[in-house]
Scaffold this active site. Structure first.
Site, PDB file in Angstrom:
ATOM      1  CE1 TYR A 192      -2.713  -3.302   0.594  1.00  0.00           C
ATOM      2  CE2 TYR A 192      -2.917  -2.767   2.907  1.00  0.00           C
ATOM      3  CZ  TYR A 192      -3.160  -3.615   1.855  1.00  0.00           C
ATOM      4  OH  TYR A 192      -3.869  -4.783   2.069  1.00  0.00           O
ATOM      5  CG  HIS A 242      -0.074  -8.793   0.598  1.00  0.00           C
ATOM      6  ND1 HIS A 242       0.162  -7.437   0.587  1.00  0.00           N
ATOM      7  CD2 HIS A 242      -1.413  -8.924   0.456  1.00  0.00           C
ATOM      8  CE1 HIS A 242      -0.991  -6.795   0.442  1.00  0.00           C
ATOM      9  NE2 HIS A 242      -1.941  -7.678   0.352  1.00  0.00           N
ATOM     10  CG  LEU A 250     -18.606  -2.947   4.547  1.00  0.00           C
ATOM     11  CD1 LEU A 250     -18.498  -1.517   5.049  1.00  0.00           C
ATOM     12  CD2 LEU A 250     -19.954  -3.546   4.948  1.00  0.00           C
ATOM     13  CG  PHE A 303     -21.988  -2.840  -4.694  1.00  0.00           C
ATOM     14  CD1 PHE A 303     -21.540  -2.888  -6.010  1.00  0.00           C
ATOM     15  CD2 PHE A 303     -23.342  -2.657  -4.476  1.00  0.00           C
ATOM     16  CE1 PHE A 303     -22.433  -2.761  -7.081  1.00  0.00           C
ATOM     17  CE2 PHE A 303     -24.242  -2.527  -5.521  1.00  0.00           C
ATOM     18  CZ  PHE A 303     -23.783  -2.574  -6.826  1.00  0.00           C
TER      19      PHE A 303
END
Length: 324
Positions: free
Chosen positions: A56, A123, A203, A207
């Site tokens: 990230y 990861h 979530l 959406f």
């Protein structure tokens, strides 16, 4: 907030965690100060489990998370991840060679500004590095006191078993939500070994907040411009299902996001969803889901609306993790 146990090695986390990826990646332009404020508010509301990764922003997200949590470091669990290649020289853009893991961990400790990483995940599985070598490298860090717990992300049952034989795995992280149920096939092996489960994108990439737009309406840097669930054909079906879920949520004075998170919490007391948001208002809404009770009638109705998940693959061909 309720504390949940993840794995048999002592890892404890709040029932709802916080996924920090969106502060600096994948969901359009962001503001660092807003991200720090949201993380600190999450802690005030009882969240103790915070998730970041090298991927990230190649350290940028870790730096923000570390700065936000520095004043309360001893009160929280910080999870980060290794395993990607940014040079374009490794097959599949993954790299879990032991020497690379050591480099990434040293960087993560520095970016986070901590002496120890609470949870260290692989990861993505690297098909060119035996998982035993990966687990052994993480074990070395645990023995040295630089890491507390070992996690895997998007790994299959065979990989989990092999890794666990070298260094006990405390937690597996994989996408799981009302829209995405594939991870349920892994629950038997997780419960056989007493491994906890962290649900990312709980979530449905936003959406299930009830605020979704067609993919073409998002910022060009937002992954929802290409996410199949937001594309014509799938979008309309997912929207209709979300509206039906919202109607059910309204009967409980809740939002559709709260309903979706509460549903995840009913799937096992060894499951911790990590919704992410940059908005304090959204954060407060999400955290309130921990107090929402769903009865058998509610769960039956949810199953009628979305019996097997949503419409559209969670990743394009070539990006979808292959579990072994």
């Amino acid at each position: 907030m309720e504390q949940r146990t993840l794995g048999r090695q002592g890892l404890a986390a709040s029932a709802l965690g916080y996924g920090a990826m969106g502060i600096s990646l994948a969901y359009g332009p962001s503001d660092e100060n807003e991200g720090i404020a949201t993380i600190r508010r999450a802690h005030e509301l009882g969240v103790t489990f915070f998730d970041t990764a090298e991927l990230y922003g190649q350290g940028e997200n870790e730096r923000i998370v570390g700065a936000a949590l520095a004043p309360i470091r001893d009160e929280v669990v910080i999870a980060t991840k290794f395993g990607f290649d940014f040079t374009g020289t490794r097959e599949g853009d993954v790299d879990s060679r032991p020497e690379h893991i050591r480099e990434v961990v040293d960087n993560s400790l520095r970016y986070l500004g901590v002496d120890v990483i609470d949870v260290l995940y692989q990861h993505r599985v690297d098909p060119n590095v035996p998982i035993e070598d990966v687990a052994g490298t993480v074990k070395d860090f645990i023995d040295a006191g630089k890491v507390r717990y070992f996690g895997l992300s998007e790994a299959g049952a065979n990989t989990i078993r092999r890794a666990h034989a070298v260094q006990p795995v405390s937690v597996l992280q994989t996408e799981y939500s009302l829209f995405e149920r594939d991870a349920e096939i892994l629950f038997p092996v997780l419960r056989e070994f007493g491994i906890g489960f962290v649900a990312y994108s709980p979530l449905g990439r936003g959406f299930l907040t009830g605020q979704a737009k067609p993919g073409a309406e998002y910022d060009p840097t937002d992954m929802r411009t290409w996410d199949a669930r937001f594309q014509p054909g799938n979008y309309e079906k997912n929207l209709e299902a979300t509206q039906r879920l919202a109607d059910l949520a309204a009967t409980k004075d809740a939002t559709v996001a709260q309903l979706a998170l509460a549903w995840l919490l009913t799937q096992g007391d060894d499951i911790v969803p990590i919704p992410g948001t940059r908005s304090i208002q959204r954060l407060e809404e999400n955290v309130a889901a921990a107090d929402l009770t769903l009865d058998d009638t509610d769960l039956k109705r949810i199953a009628e609306i979305l019996p097997t998940g949503g419409f559209g693959a969670r990743y394009p061909e070539g990006m979808l993790p292959t579990w072994d």
